[in-house]
Design a protein around this motif. Structure first.
Motif, PDB file in Angstrom:
ATOM      1  N   VAL A 175       0.756  -1.010  -0.011  1.00 58.47           N
ATOM      2  CA  VAL A 175      -0.195  -0.072   0.087  1.00 58.47           C
ATOM      3  C   VAL A 175       0.878   1.163  -0.119  1.00 58.47           C
ATOM      4  O   VAL A 175       1.950   1.356   0.700  1.00 58.47           O
ATOM      5  CB  VAL A 175      -0.939  -0.070   1.387  1.00 58.47           C
ATOM      6  N   GLY A 176       0.522   2.101  -0.796  1.00 60.48           N
ATOM      7  CA  GLY A 176       1.227   3.506  -0.832  1.00 60.48           C
ATOM      8  C   GLY A 176       1.398   4.042  -2.202  1.00 60.48           C
ATOM      9  O   GLY A 176       0.744   3.619  -3.359  1.00 60.48           O
ATOM     10  N   SER A 177       2.315   5.144  -2.526  1.00 62.05           N
ATOM     11  CA  SER A 177       2.711   5.394  -3.810  1.00 62.05           C
ATOM     12  C   SER A 177       3.784   4.907  -4.461  1.00 62.05           C
ATOM     13  O   SER A 177       4.784   4.713  -3.971  1.00 62.05           O
ATOM     14  CB  SER A 177       3.051   7.124  -3.522  1.00 62.05           C
ATOM     15  N   HIS A 178       3.578   4.545  -5.633  1.00 60.55           N
ATOM     16  CA  HIS A 178       4.571   3.789  -6.315  1.00 60.55           C
ATOM     17  C   HIS A 178       4.916   4.511  -7.824  1.00 60.55           C
ATOM     18  O   HIS A 178       3.810   5.107  -8.592  1.00 60.55           O
ATOM     19  CB  HIS A 178       4.287   2.265  -6.498  1.00 60.55           C
ATOM     20  N   MET A 179       5.864   4.237  -8.194  1.00 59.70           N
ATOM     21  CA  MET A 179       6.231   4.811  -9.706  1.00 59.70           C
ATOM     22  C   MET A 179       6.160   3.475 -10.723  1.00 59.70           C
ATOM     23  O   MET A 179       6.730   2.466 -10.337  1.00 59.70           O
ATOM     24  CB  MET A 179       7.432   5.576 -10.036  1.00 59.70           C
ATOM     25  N   VAL A 180       5.400   3.460 -11.861  1.00 55.30           N
ATOM     26  CA  VAL A 180       4.945   2.510 -12.640  1.00 55.30           C
ATOM     27  C   VAL A 180       5.858   2.870 -14.047  1.00 55.30           C
ATOM     28  O   VAL A 180       5.290   3.873 -14.470  1.00 55.30           O
ATOM     29  CB  VAL A 180       3.591   1.856 -12.853  1.00 55.30           C
ATOM     30  N   GLU A 181       6.806   1.946 -14.293  1.00 52.75           N
ATOM     31  CA  GLU A 181       7.271   2.227 -15.552  1.00 52.75           C
ATOM     32  C   GLU A 181       7.111   1.178 -16.612  1.00 52.75           C
ATOM     33  O   GLU A 181       7.172  -0.028 -16.056  1.00 52.75           O
ATOM     34  CB  GLU A 181       8.773   2.602 -15.664  1.00 52.75           C
ATOM     35  N   VAL A 182       6.800   1.651 -17.804  1.00 55.05           N
ATOM     36  CA  VAL A 182       6.643   0.221 -19.066  1.00 55.05           C
ATOM     37  C   VAL A 182       7.784   0.672 -20.113  1.00 55.05           C
ATOM     38  O   VAL A 182       7.538   1.575 -20.817  1.00 55.05           O
ATOM     39  CB  VAL A 182       5.097   0.300 -19.516  1.00 55.05           C
ATOM     40  N   LYS A 183       8.480  -0.454 -20.346  1.00 58.62           N
ATOM     41  CA  LYS A 183       9.415  -0.126 -21.279  1.00 58.62           C
ATOM     42  C   LYS A 183       9.881  -1.300 -22.364  1.00 58.62           C
ATOM     43  O   LYS A 183       9.278  -2.437 -22.190  1.00 58.62           O
ATOM     44  CB  LYS A 183      10.950  -0.141 -20.502  1.00 58.62           C
ATOM     45  N   MET A 184      10.069  -0.690 -23.573  1.00 56.36           N
ATOM     46  CA  MET A 184      10.184  -1.787 -24.611  1.00 56.36           C
ATOM     47  C   MET A 184      11.163  -1.184 -25.482  1.00 56.36           C
ATOM     48  O   MET A 184      11.086  -0.019 -25.908  1.00 56.36           O
ATOM     49  CB  MET A 184       8.924  -2.183 -25.398  1.00 56.36           C
ATOM     50  N   ASP A 185      12.198  -1.798 -26.106  1.00 55.62           N
ATOM     51  CA  ASP A 185      13.167  -1.415 -27.002  1.00 55.62           C
ATOM     52  C   ASP A 185      12.389  -0.782 -28.195  1.00 55.62           C
ATOM     53  O   ASP A 185      11.562  -1.138 -28.930  1.00 55.62           O
ATOM     54  CB  ASP A 185      14.239  -2.271 -27.588  1.00 55.62           C
ATOM     55  N   GLY A 186      12.906   0.474 -28.741  1.00 55.79           N
ATOM     56  CA  GLY A 186      12.092   0.943 -29.855  1.00 55.79           C
ATOM     57  C   GLY A 186      11.019   1.884 -29.630  1.00 55.79           C
ATOM     58  O   GLY A 186      10.453   2.624 -30.435  1.00 55.79           O
ATOM     59  N   GLY A 329      22.104   4.577 -25.800  1.00 55.98           N
ATOM     60  CA  GLY A 329      20.579   5.126 -26.285  1.00 55.98           C
ATOM     61  C   GLY A 329      20.115   6.261 -26.215  1.00 55.98           C
ATOM     62  O   GLY A 329      18.869   6.479 -26.076  1.00 55.98           O
ATOM     63  N   GLY A 330      21.163   7.390 -25.731  1.00 55.05           N
ATOM     64  CA  GLY A 330      20.685   8.542 -25.620  1.00 55.05           C
ATOM     65  C   GLY A 330      19.665   8.781 -24.404  1.00 55.05           C
ATOM     66  O   GLY A 330      19.627   8.040 -23.320  1.00 55.05           O
ATOM     67  N   LYS A 331      18.401   9.534 -24.834  1.00 53.97           N
ATOM     68  CA  LYS A 331      17.486   9.751 -23.479  1.00 53.97           C
ATOM     69  C   LYS A 331      16.662   8.571 -23.709  1.00 53.97           C
ATOM     70  O   LYS A 331      15.750   8.653 -22.628  1.00 53.97           O
ATOM     71  CB  LYS A 331      16.727  10.898 -24.089  1.00 53.97           C
ATOM     72  N   TYR A 332      16.575   7.778 -24.548  1.00 56.38           N
ATOM     73  CA  TYR A 332      15.768   6.525 -24.155  1.00 56.38           C
ATOM     74  C   TYR A 332      16.538   5.151 -23.916  1.00 56.38           C
ATOM     75  O   TYR A 332      16.278   4.122 -23.867  1.00 56.38           O
ATOM     76  CB  TYR A 332      15.347   5.966 -25.833  1.00 56.38           C
ATOM     77  N   SER A 333      17.812   5.787 -23.025  1.00 59.05           N
ATOM     78  CA  SER A 333      18.697   4.473 -22.575  1.00 59.05           C
ATOM     79  C   SER A 333      17.807   3.537 -21.694  1.00 59.05           C
ATOM     80  O   SER A 333      17.098   3.990 -20.894  1.00 59.05           O
ATOM     81  CB  SER A 333      19.928   5.244 -21.840  1.00 59.05           C
ATOM     82  N   ARG A 334      18.266   2.400 -21.793  1.00 56.94           N
ATOM     83  CA  ARG A 334      17.661   1.341 -20.918  1.00 56.94           C
ATOM     84  C   ARG A 334      18.607   0.950 -19.981  1.00 56.94           C
ATOM     85  O   ARG A 334      18.467  -0.002 -18.933  1.00 56.94           O
ATOM     86  CB  ARG A 334      17.053   0.125 -21.583  1.00 56.94           C
ATOM     87  N   GLY A 335      20.012   1.434 -19.865  1.00 62.54           N
ATOM     88  CA  GLY A 335      20.855   1.277 -18.909  1.00 62.54           C
ATOM     89  C   GLY A 335      21.746  -0.234 -19.175  1.00 62.54           C
ATOM     90  O   GLY A 335      22.094  -0.951 -18.295  1.00 62.54           O
ATOM     91  N   TYR A 336      21.778  -0.546 -20.705  1.00 59.79           N
ATOM     92  CA  TYR A 336      22.288  -1.721 -20.814  1.00 59.79           C
ATOM     93  C   TYR A 336      23.731  -1.676 -20.882  1.00 59.79           C
ATOM     94  O   TYR A 336      24.524  -0.613 -20.926  1.00 59.79           O
ATOM     95  CB  TYR A 336      22.075  -2.248 -22.331  1.00 59.79           C
ATOM     96  N   GLN A 337      24.451  -2.858 -20.355  1.00 61.95           N
ATOM     97  CA  GLN A 337      25.890  -3.033 -20.492  1.00 61.95           C
ATOM     98  C   GLN A 337      26.595  -2.803 -21.818  1.00 61.95           C
ATOM     99  O   GLN A 337      27.618  -2.307 -21.918  1.00 61.95           O
ATOM    100  CB  GLN A 337      26.104  -4.321 -19.977  1.00 61.95           C
ATOM    101  N   PHE A 338      25.859  -3.408 -22.931  1.00 69.25           N
ATOM    102  CA  PHE A 338      26.377  -3.367 -24.291  1.00 69.25           C
ATOM    103  C   PHE A 338      25.253  -2.331 -25.257  1.00 69.25           C
ATOM    104  O   PHE A 338      24.422  -1.812 -24.493  1.00 69.25           O
ATOM    105  CB  PHE A 338      26.520  -4.612 -24.954  1.00 69.25           C
ATOM    106  N   ALA A 339      25.644  -1.940 -26.120  1.00 71.06           N
ATOM    107  CA  ALA A 339      24.838  -1.109 -26.861  1.00 71.06           C
ATOM    108  C   ALA A 339      23.816  -1.751 -27.700  1.00 71.06           C
ATOM    109  O   ALA A 339      23.497  -2.145 -28.579  1.00 71.06           O
ATOM    110  CB  ALA A 339      25.580  -0.429 -28.019  1.00 71.06           C
TER     111      ALA A 339
END
Length: 447
Positions: A175-186, A329-339
């Motif tokens: 219970v409480g406030s949470h941040m939900v993020e939905v991500k997919m390459d591209g 990945g610029g501003k769309y970066s997913r934080g990957y180890q490789f490109a």
């Protein structure tokens, strides 16, 4: 009467002693993460000197917790989690909870030398006695999260932690406030803050927008190549890991801001080089669609000079910062180890899968910006002079090391290099008068 008095004294003594029976809190773990919360403009905090803070997400089953140290700001994010922003290079935190002895946490004791600006860490605290913290955990209230998305199969993150893919229903959400993020390459990341109530379901509908980067194509003597726009922004350059994994020249991680620029969708091919220069320096592994190699740093500048004259545009080599930002990945970066992935085989030709040879460009999966072979195939020359200590004094705005040395920078790994040296943070020094089978180039343009 005497017995009654003794009983009352015992009861009084027990009642007096109970509050003093403090439970012992201990550190279960502390880890650096790829969670981007501390580097997200919606959450970033600054200390009184204007330096961005690092974030420690403290997971502890207790209410009314206070934190001491170089604390910039703290907040409670639902049952069991606090966000504690601390000043850059903080090395400890003091935790104060009702009914517990204060806990002094020295980060280095748990594998983290210090908390760095704009990086996120998770600190998990456990109770040794099963006291109030354990009871709190047992009585924590939960709700459910129902995430629907288009396209399907996107990853769902809750407060920076991957919890599954959508569509899906996720139970036992505190219970409480949470941040939900939905991500997919591209696709651009979808974000929504939700409030979870006990025994209730929260519905999230995420429609992801495909990333539509601006591109420009050019044709020179019958050979066409494409440049992709990289929208400027701020990122943390260098390795986030203060450990043996990070080489000295990848540290310290530091914020860098860049203007927008265009970068080659692929490495410069042998066909494009020949169209501009009238020759092919790649004496081995020849192929029009393969990246050009066996080129010196000075050769690259001669090529670019002729290309600019033919197109009327201003092409150049990327700065080291531009290269890393684009690879991430610029501003769309997913934080990957490789490109483009944490799985190097998905995005790169490297030591383990190349059979020690070059491949045509764009055969592997692109990164978040639609760029191919930023990892692997051939290493890529950058404009900068190499300095293994440059990150300790690098400017924060559009850096390029112009202080002369005997070496220039190359990036990206290559078909002969192992995964350990092919990450987006890895840097290499090469003599500008040296050429080999493993080094080529990628164009950048500013117009």
């Amino acid at each position: 009467m005497k017995k009654l008095t003794e009983i009352l004294l015992i009861v009084w003594a027990i009642g007096f002693a109970l509050p003093a029976m403090a439970q012992e809190l201990t550190v279960e773990s502390m880890v650096a993460t790829n969670d981007q919360t501390a580097n997200d403009s919606k959450f970033m905090k600054q200390d009184n000197k204007g330096v961005y803070a690092g974030l420690v997400k403290v997971r502890i089953a207790a209410d009314n917790v206070k934190f001491e140290g170089h604390v910039v700001e703290q907040s409670h994010h639902g049952a069991g989690e606090y966000w504690v922003f601390v000043a850059d290079k903080s090395d400890r935190l003091r935790i104060l909870t009702p009914g517990s002895e204060p806990l002094e946490v020295r980060f280095k004791d748990y594998g983290v030398k210090e908390v760095l600006s704009r990086y996120t860490y998770v600190l998990t605290i456990a109770s040794q006695t099963g006291g109030s913290a354990a009871k709190h955990a047992q009585s924590s209230a939960y709700g459910n999260l129902n995430v629907d998305c288009r396209p399907v199969g996107a990853e769902v993150y809750l407060d920076g932690q991957l919890i599954g893919t959508c569509p899906g229903v996720f139970n036992q959400i505190s219970v409480g406030s949470h941040m939900v993020e939905v991500k997919m390459d591209g696709y651009a990341t979808f974000t929504q803050r939700v409030s979870v109530e006990e025994n209730a379901k929260v519905d999230v509908k995420a429609s992801l927008s495909a990333i539509q980067n601006k591109t420009e194509s050019f044709t020179v003597n019958g050979v066409t190549f494409t440049m992709v726009e990289v929208e400027g922004g701020t990122f943390v350059m260098g390795s986030p890991f203060d450990s043996s994994v990070a080489e000295l020249d990848e540290r310290p991680p530091h914020p860098v801001s860049l203007r927008s620029f265009f970068i080659g969708q692929t490495e410069v091919t042998q066909a494009l080089w020949e169209a501009v220069m009238g020759n092919n320096p790649s004496s081995q592994q020849v192929g029009d669609d393969k990246p050009v190699n066996e080129v010196k740093w000075d050769d690259c500048h001669a090529f670019i000079s002729k290309l600019n004259a033919l197109t009327g545009k201003t092409f150049r080599l990327p700065t080291e910062a531009e290269w890393e930002y684009a690879a991430r990945g610029g501003k769309y970066s997913r934080g990957y180890q490789f490109a483009g992935s944490n799985d190097i085989d998905a995005v790169a030709w490297h030591y383990e899968n190349s059979h020690f040879k070059l491949y045509a460009v764009a055969q592997k999966r692109p990164n978040e910006l639609g760029l191919y072979d930023m990892t692997g195939n051939v290493s890529e020359w950058c404009e900068d002079f190499y300095d293994d200590m440059y990150y300790s004094h690098s400017p924060s705005d559009n850096p390029c090391n112009t202080k002369e040395s005997n070496y220039r920078v190359s990036r990206g790994g290559n078909y002969s290099r192992k995964a350990e040296g092919s990450g987006v943070c890895d840097r290499y020094a090469k003599s500008p008068s040296f050429s080999d089978n493993y080094t080529g180039l990628r164009l950048v343009g500013s117009w």
